[in-house]
Write a protein that holds these residues in place. Sequence first.
Motif, mmCIF file in Angstrom:
data_model
loop_
_atom_site.group_PDB
_atom_site.id
_atom_site.type_symbol
_atom_site.label_atom_id
_atom_site.label_comp_id
_atom_site.label_asym_id
_atom_site.label_seq_id
_atom_site.Cartn_x
_atom_site.Cartn_y
_atom_site.Cartn_z
ATOM 1 N N LYS B 68 102.302 84.609 -0.520
ATOM 2 C CA LYS B 68 102.288 85.717 -1.476
ATOM 3 C C LYS B 68 102.321 87.059 -0.745
ATOM 4 O O LYS B 68 103.052 87.975 -1.138
ATOM 5 C CB LYS B 68 101.051 85.629 -2.383
ATOM 6 N N LEU B 69 101.523 87.142 0.305
ATOM 7 C CA LEU B 69 101.527 88.380 1.081
ATOM 8 C C LEU B 69 102.918 88.653 1.644
ATOM 9 O O LEU B 69 103.453 89.765 1.511
ATOM 10 C CB LEU B 69 100.512 88.274 2.226
ATOM 11 N N ALA B 70 103.521 87.656 2.250
ATOM 12 C CA ALA B 70 104.823 87.856 2.885
ATOM 13 C C ALA B 70 105.893 88.173 1.838
ATOM 14 O O ALA B 70 106.768 89.019 2.068
ATOM 15 C CB ALA B 70 105.210 86.608 3.686
ATOM 16 N N ALA B 71 105.819 87.519 0.677
ATOM 17 C CA ALA B 71 106.813 87.797 -0.351
ATOM 18 C C ALA B 71 106.748 89.260 -0.767
ATOM 19 O O ALA B 71 107.774 89.906 -1.007
ATOM 20 C CB ALA B 71 106.564 86.890 -1.561
ATOM 21 N N TYR B 72 105.543 89.783 -0.837
ATOM 22 C CA TYR B 72 105.366 91.179 -1.237
ATOM 23 C C TYR B 72 105.824 92.122 -0.132
ATOM 24 O O TYR B 72 106.614 93.040 -0.358
ATOM 25 C CB TYR B 72 103.902 91.427 -1.568
ATOM 26 N N ALA B 73 105.360 91.874 1.070
ATOM 27 C CA ALA B 73 105.632 92.821 2.155
ATOM 28 C C ALA B 73 107.082 92.748 2.627
ATOM 29 O O ALA B 73 107.692 93.768 2.946
ATOM 30 C CB ALA B 73 104.679 92.554 3.325
ATOM 31 N N ASP B 74 107.638 91.550 2.652
ATOM 32 C CA ASP B 74 108.992 91.413 3.190
ATOM 33 C C ASP B 74 110.054 92.020 2.284
ATOM 34 O O ASP B 74 111.193 92.202 2.706
ATOM 35 C CB ASP B 74 109.311 89.928 3.433
ATOM 36 N N SER B 75 109.700 92.313 1.042
ATOM 37 C CA SER B 75 110.706 92.874 0.135
ATOM 38 C C SER B 75 110.887 94.380 0.342
ATOM 39 O O SER B 75 111.668 95.009 -0.373
ATOM 40 C CB SER B 75 110.308 92.597 -1.315
ATOM 41 N N GLN B 76 110.177 94.935 1.271
ATOM 42 C CA GLN B 76 110.317 96.375 1.529
ATOM 43 C C GLN B 76 111.555 96.653 2.380
ATOM 44 O O GLN B 76 112.074 95.760 3.062
ATOM 45 C CB GLN B 76 109.074 96.897 2.253
ATOM 46 N N ALA B 77 111.976 97.895 2.346
ATOM 47 C CA ALA B 77 113.238 98.228 3.005
ATOM 48 C C ALA B 77 113.110 98.292 4.527
ATOM 49 O O ALA B 77 114.025 97.891 5.241
ATOM 50 C CB ALA B 77 113.751 99.571 2.477
ATOM 51 N N PRO B 79 110.509 97.921 8.212
ATOM 52 C CA PRO B 79 109.271 97.337 8.754
ATOM 53 C C PRO B 79 108.060 98.238 8.537
ATOM 54 O O PRO B 79 106.967 97.744 8.237
ATOM 55 C CB PRO B 79 109.574 97.184 10.246
ATOM 56 N N GLU B 80 108.252 99.531 8.680
ATOM 57 C CA GLU B 80 107.126 100.447 8.447
ATOM 58 C C GLU B 80 106.619 100.320 7.018
ATOM 59 O O GLU B 80 105.407 100.289 6.762
ATOM 60 C CB GLU B 80 107.535 101.905 8.713
ATOM 61 N N GLU B 81 107.555 100.262 6.089
ATOM 62 C CA GLU B 81 107.136 100.126 4.698
ATOM 63 C C GLU B 81 106.481 98.765 4.445
ATOM 64 O O GLU B 81 105.551 98.645 3.642
ATOM 65 C CB GLU B 81 108.330 100.334 3.759
ATOM 66 N N SER B 82 106.975 97.739 5.125
ATOM 67 C CA SER B 82 106.348 96.424 4.986
ATOM 68 C C SER B 82 104.896 96.476 5.442
ATOM 69 O O SER B 82 104.003 95.912 4.793
ATOM 70 C CB SER B 82 107.113 95.395 5.823
ATOM 71 N N THR B 137 104.862 94.480 13.252
ATOM 72 C CA THR B 137 104.727 95.561 14.222
ATOM 73 C C THR B 137 105.871 95.547 15.227
ATOM 74 O O THR B 137 106.442 96.604 15.551
ATOM 75 C CB THR B 137 103.382 95.415 14.958
ATOM 76 N N ALA B 138 106.202 94.360 15.677
ATOM 77 C CA ALA B 138 107.309 94.248 16.635
ATOM 78 C C ALA B 138 108.615 94.687 15.976
ATOM 79 O O ALA B 138 109.447 95.369 16.593
ATOM 80 C CB ALA B 138 107.412 92.814 17.149
ATOM 81 N N ALA B 139 108.787 94.289 14.716
ATOM 82 C CA ALA B 139 110.014 94.668 14.010
ATOM 83 C C ALA B 139 110.109 96.186 13.864
ATOM 84 O O ALA B 139 111.212 96.751 13.818
ATOM 85 C CB ALA B 139 110.064 93.993 12.636
ATOM 86 N N ALA B 140 108.970 96.828 13.771
ATOM 87 C CA ALA B 140 108.977 98.284 13.669
ATOM 88 C C ALA B 140 109.105 98.939 15.041
ATOM 89 O O ALA B 140 109.077 100.167 15.135
ATOM 90 C CB ALA B 140 107.698 98.759 12.974
ATOM 91 N N GLY B 141 109.220 98.138 16.083
ATOM 92 C CA GLY B 141 109.367 98.687 17.427
ATOM 93 C C GLY B 141 108.106 99.342 17.939
ATOM 94 O O GLY B 141 108.159 100.304 18.720
ATOM 95 N N LYS B 142 106.968 98.826 17.496
ATOM 96 C CA LYS B 142 105.695 99.406 17.923
ATOM 97 C C LYS B 142 104.994 98.447 18.874
ATOM 98 O O LYS B 142 105.255 97.239 18.866
ATOM 99 C CB LYS B 142 104.810 99.652 16.697
ATOM 100 N N PRO B 143 104.081 98.963 19.669
ATOM 101 C CA PRO B 143 103.396 98.093 20.637
ATOM 102 C C PRO B 143 102.516 97.066 19.940
ATOM 103 O O PRO B 143 102.051 97.274 18.827
ATOM 104 C CB PRO B 143 102.544 99.065 21.459
ATOM 105 N N ALA B 144 102.302 95.949 20.649
ATOM 106 C CA ALA B 144 101.545 94.837 20.059
ATOM 107 C C ALA B 144 100.131 95.254 19.680
ATOM 108 O O ALA B 144 99.559 94.726 18.710
ATOM 109 C CB ALA B 144 101.494 93.661 21.034
ATOM 110 N N SER B 145 99.568 96.203 20.417
ATOM 111 C CA SER B 145 98.189 96.601 20.103
ATOM 112 C C SER B 145 98.085 97.134 18.677
ATOM 113 O O SER B 145 97.060 96.934 18.012
ATOM 114 C CB SER B 145 97.714 97.653 21.099
ATOM 115 N N LEU B 146 99.143 97.766 18.193
ATOM 116 C CA LEU B 146 99.085 98.275 16.824
ATOM 117 C C LEU B 146 98.859 97.137 15.825
ATOM 118 O O LEU B 146 98.138 97.302 14.838
ATOM 119 C CB LEU B 146 100.379 99.033 16.483
#
Lengths: 198, 198
Positions: B68-77, B79-82, B137-146
């Motif tokens: 359910k979480l992934a269905a909601y978040a993955d529908s965003q345009a 990675p940041e929005e996800s 986070t990786a998809a958004a090109g951000k470091p793993a620590s984020l």
Amino acid sequence: MISPETAELRILDAAETLFYGRGIQAVGMDEIRSASGVSLKRLYQLFPSKGELIQAYLRRRDVRWRQKLAAYADSQATPEESILAVFDWLHEWFGEPDFRGCAFSNSFGELGATSSAVAETARAHKEAFFRYLAELTAAAGKPASLGDHLALLAEGAITTAAITGSAEPAHQAKAAARVLLEAAPPSPSRAQPSRSRA
Amino acid sequence: MISPETAELRILDAAETLFYGRGIQAVGMDEIRSASGVSLKRLYQLFPSKGELIQAYLRRRDVRWRQKLAAYADSQATPEESILAVFDWLHEWFGEPDFRGCAFSNSFGELGATSSAVAETARAHKEAFFRYLAELTAAAGKPASLGDHLALLAEGAITTAAITGSAEPAHQAKAAARVLLEAAPPSPSRAQPSRSRA
DNA sequence: GGAAGGAGAGAACGAGCATTCTCTCCATCG
DNA sequence: CGATGGAGAGAATGCTCGTTCTCTCCTTCC
């Protein structure tokens, strides 16, 4: 015969070790008797029911936990350092061999739905912790929202450390807290107190 | 006679409602029988012990929750929005009338010390959730620590919302997540994928 | 139709546990 | 010394609950 005060202390010590370490429902009154060395009759004279012993356990732990945290954090030179020290203290706590997460979150999960007394005690504990972080945040001249954000990080670190069995979440939370702290603007509503800064 | 599949579904539905809503130890097998309408004999044919039913409950809830979480978040345009949508989803969840915190944290607090199966299932759930945030986070090109920092915020929001009974921690966590997201530098190790940005 | 087998309802069993009761013993006070 | 009263040990009680068993009934297949 040992004094009533000593008996009460022994009972509370035994109850805390057992309730925290194994879960409240997993521990019987008989086990608290053997661990404390106090007879069942005396135990019931001091705590008329298991429910009252649970409340006494939680109340004492709340006070002690917050005192230890405050003693550690308040000894820092600046409010900013106090805020970051909260996470250092968490790291030390997570490393203790018997660490098993937040006693209040655990008891809430176990009994919160059936005991309003437990639910209320857990709520009061979290509220006091939030209030403490709000005070540190205000002392640092930062907006109140930062206090809430820091509290969420700490809370998440506690849960995560408990379930994964690692103290690392404290360091991660501290790193995130540092970012939030540095990004937060000075609080507009309240003047920053004149505590000296290095 | 109802089919074994239907019986299993009814049992798992009843178990989930009762275990999650009142705590695992507070619910007896007899109550699951009445709530599911499946006889005790059949219940034990499908789940040979309460422990196995608990595991089945947790496993199914883990899968469904993350789906359910992934269905909601993955529908965003983007990675940041996800990432930010994760917190919106939490807010919706917290507002559900039967919300009572994380089933895994709750069962860990209740049984983690006495049941290694429960402890392990809770650990696996949290790890999967962390991994999911790491992917975003990786998809958004951000470091793993984020990813870790965001996970701690989400975790803290869940616990706090449960104990205080408010959905507000989701909004607070989202605000903190936004700050962390904007403050995080592009990941040095991995190229940002070419998902389009508004 | 009749035998067989599986299903459901719920009683039964055995363990665990919160709470109380009993019995014995010891100290204190006359 | 003897009575009193409180203390400890732990047995007893009553309840809950996980798990199994029994009994009755229905369905199915010959």
